[in-house]
Scaffold this motif. Sequence first.
Motif, PDB file in Angstrom:
ATOM      1  N   LEU A 104      48.873  51.876  41.738  1.00 23.74           N
ATOM      2  CA  LEU A 104      47.769  51.645  42.659  1.00 23.74           C
ATOM      3  C   LEU A 104      46.669  52.698  42.499  1.00 23.74           C
ATOM      4  CD1 LEU A 104      49.786  50.708  45.890  1.00 23.74           C
ATOM      5  CD2 LEU A 104      48.689  49.172  44.259  1.00 23.74           C
ATOM      6  N   ALA A 105      47.075  53.945  42.258  1.00 24.38           N
ATOM      7  CA  ALA A 105      46.088  55.021  42.172  1.00 24.38           C
ATOM      8  C   ALA A 105      45.217  54.879  40.932  1.00 24.38           C
ATOM      9  CB  ALA A 105      46.795  56.376  42.170  1.00 24.38           C
ATOM     10  N   ILE A 107      44.289  52.125  39.380  1.00 26.97           N
ATOM     11  CA  ILE A 107      43.314  51.057  39.609  1.00 26.97           C
ATOM     12  C   ILE A 107      42.236  51.505  40.588  1.00 26.97           C
ATOM     13  CG2 ILE A 107      43.020  48.702  40.443  1.00 26.97           C
ATOM     14  CD1 ILE A 107      45.922  48.181  39.554  1.00 26.97           C
ATOM     15  N   SER A 108      42.661  52.121  41.707  1.00 25.39           N
ATOM     16  CA  SER A 108      41.704  52.542  42.731  1.00 25.39           C
ATOM     17  C   SER A 108      40.799  53.650  42.218  1.00 25.39           C
ATOM     18  CB  SER A 108      42.459  53.012  43.981  1.00 25.39           C
ATOM     19  OG  SER A 108      43.309  52.002  44.477  1.00 25.39           O
ATOM     20  N   ALA A 109      41.379  54.612  41.503  1.00 31.45           N
ATOM     21  CA  ALA A 109      40.585  55.730  41.011  1.00 31.45           C
ATOM     22  C   ALA A 109      39.558  55.269  39.982  1.00 31.45           C
ATOM     23  CB  ALA A 109      41.505  56.796  40.407  1.00 31.45           C
ATOM     24  N   ALA A 111      38.163  52.316  39.836  1.00 33.61           N
ATOM     25  CA  ALA A 111      37.108  51.600  40.563  1.00 33.61           C
ATOM     26  C   ALA A 111      36.142  52.572  41.232  1.00 33.61           C
ATOM     27  CB  ALA A 111      37.732  50.665  41.594  1.00 33.61           C
ATOM     28  N   LEU A 112      36.667  53.640  41.830  1.00 34.47           N
ATOM     29  CA  LEU A 112      35.792  54.614  42.483  1.00 34.47           C
ATOM     30  C   LEU A 112      34.974  55.412  41.473  1.00 34.47           C
ATOM     31  CD1 LEU A 112      38.173  56.027  45.251  1.00 34.47           C
ATOM     32  CD2 LEU A 112      36.229  54.491  45.573  1.00 34.47           C
ATOM     33  N   LYS A 120      31.100  52.291  48.890  1.00 30.80           N
ATOM     34  CA  LYS A 120      31.960  53.040  47.967  1.00 30.80           C
ATOM     35  C   LYS A 120      32.264  54.429  48.524  1.00 30.80           C
ATOM     36  CE  LYS A 120      31.885  54.997  43.289  1.00 30.80           C
ATOM     37  NZ  LYS A 120      31.164  55.035  41.989  1.00 30.80           N
ATOM     38  N   ALA A 123      34.654  54.201  51.435  1.00 31.28           N
ATOM     39  CA  ALA A 123      36.031  53.966  51.002  1.00 31.28           C
ATOM     40  C   ALA A 123      36.673  55.256  50.492  1.00 31.28           C
ATOM     41  CB  ALA A 123      36.061  52.900  49.909  1.00 31.28           C
ATOM     42  N   ILE A 127      39.940  57.179  52.162  1.00 26.17           N
ATOM     43  CA  ILE A 127      41.154  57.536  51.405  1.00 26.17           C
ATOM     44  C   ILE A 127      41.516  58.993  51.632  1.00 26.17           C
ATOM     45  CG2 ILE A 127      42.072  57.833  49.082  1.00 26.17           C
ATOM     46  CD1 ILE A 127      40.508  55.346  48.267  1.00 26.17           C
ATOM     47  N   VAL A 171      44.830  59.298  44.016  1.00 29.42           N
ATOM     48  CA  VAL A 171      43.524  58.649  43.812  1.00 29.42           C
ATOM     49  C   VAL A 171      42.441  59.697  43.614  1.00 29.42           C
ATOM     50  CG1 VAL A 171      41.748  57.244  44.928  1.00 29.42           C
ATOM     51  CG2 VAL A 171      44.144  56.538  45.032  1.00 29.42           C
ATOM     52  N   ALA A 175      40.529  60.013  40.121  1.00 26.74           N
ATOM     53  CA  ALA A 175      39.105  59.667  40.157  1.00 26.74           C
ATOM     54  C   ALA A 175      38.263  60.803  39.583  1.00 26.74           C
ATOM     55  CB  ALA A 175      38.672  59.358  41.588  1.00 26.74           C
TER      56      ALA A 175
END
Length: 295
Positions: A104-105, A107-109, A111-112, A120, A123, A127, A171, A175
Amino acid sequence: MSATTFEPRLGRRTGHRTGRRRVGGPILRWAGIAVIVVYCLGPFYWMLVSAFRRPTDQFQLSLLPHPWSTANIRAVFKGDVGFQRALLNSLIVAGVTTVVTLTLAIISAYALARLDFRFKNLAAAAIIATSMFPGISMVVPLLKLFTDIGWINTYQAMIVPSMSFALPLAVWNLASFFRQLPRELEQAAMIDGCTRGQAFRRVILPLAAPGVFTTAIIVFIAAWNEFIIALSMVDKKNMQTATVAISRFTGAYGFDQPYGTQMAAGVIVTVPLVAAVLLFQRRIISGLTAGGVKQ
């Protein structure tokens, strides 16, 4: 006194002072390092020494056990203690938490770090804000929720709350790492025919391996050492983790404090983590510093 006679004396005095500064600097530096090492490793050393004392010698103040004994370590693995099962439970909880959190991290990282979308920054702030809540504040709501849905005494009751603390850290770390990778790499891959997802899987993710590996180690250690959630959500002996099992050790008579056994169990739980960090220290350091240079 003439200038020719004064300058050598001044030079000698200046050089003498400089020499003293050069000698004093390393001494202070090494003294500071020694203080930090003793402060950090002192408790672990005392735990290790206490683990190898005889049960009757636990309150000795000697720096080394005399005589050496493995009675405490043998007591940890007695059949009625169930510490082997507790170690397996900790490995399952920490391993699953690490795998799911990293998935999950990543994918999320990404995206950010790479995508532009509305809210953005909000979000990202949300987090980070979730990691600010103390764990004890979530115990009662989670206990009520997990009781209603039948999750008490299950692995997911320990894994999901552990992710709530580990995921924001993962994340944020990933990121920051993804932001340091040049966008031209993805653009070149997409020019060659890759989609954004293929460019991420084939180009960016391999380059991000040091950061991912470092994050995995950090998440695993955090999940392995977690205590308050595991203590609150599990009351069956065969489901408790190693940290909970150590806190519930009883002595020979059921009511005395087994300091030696707890020390030995603490060494058994800690040594694998220390060994992993020492074994992969170069990868960890490279992952922590890889994003420090601006591309």
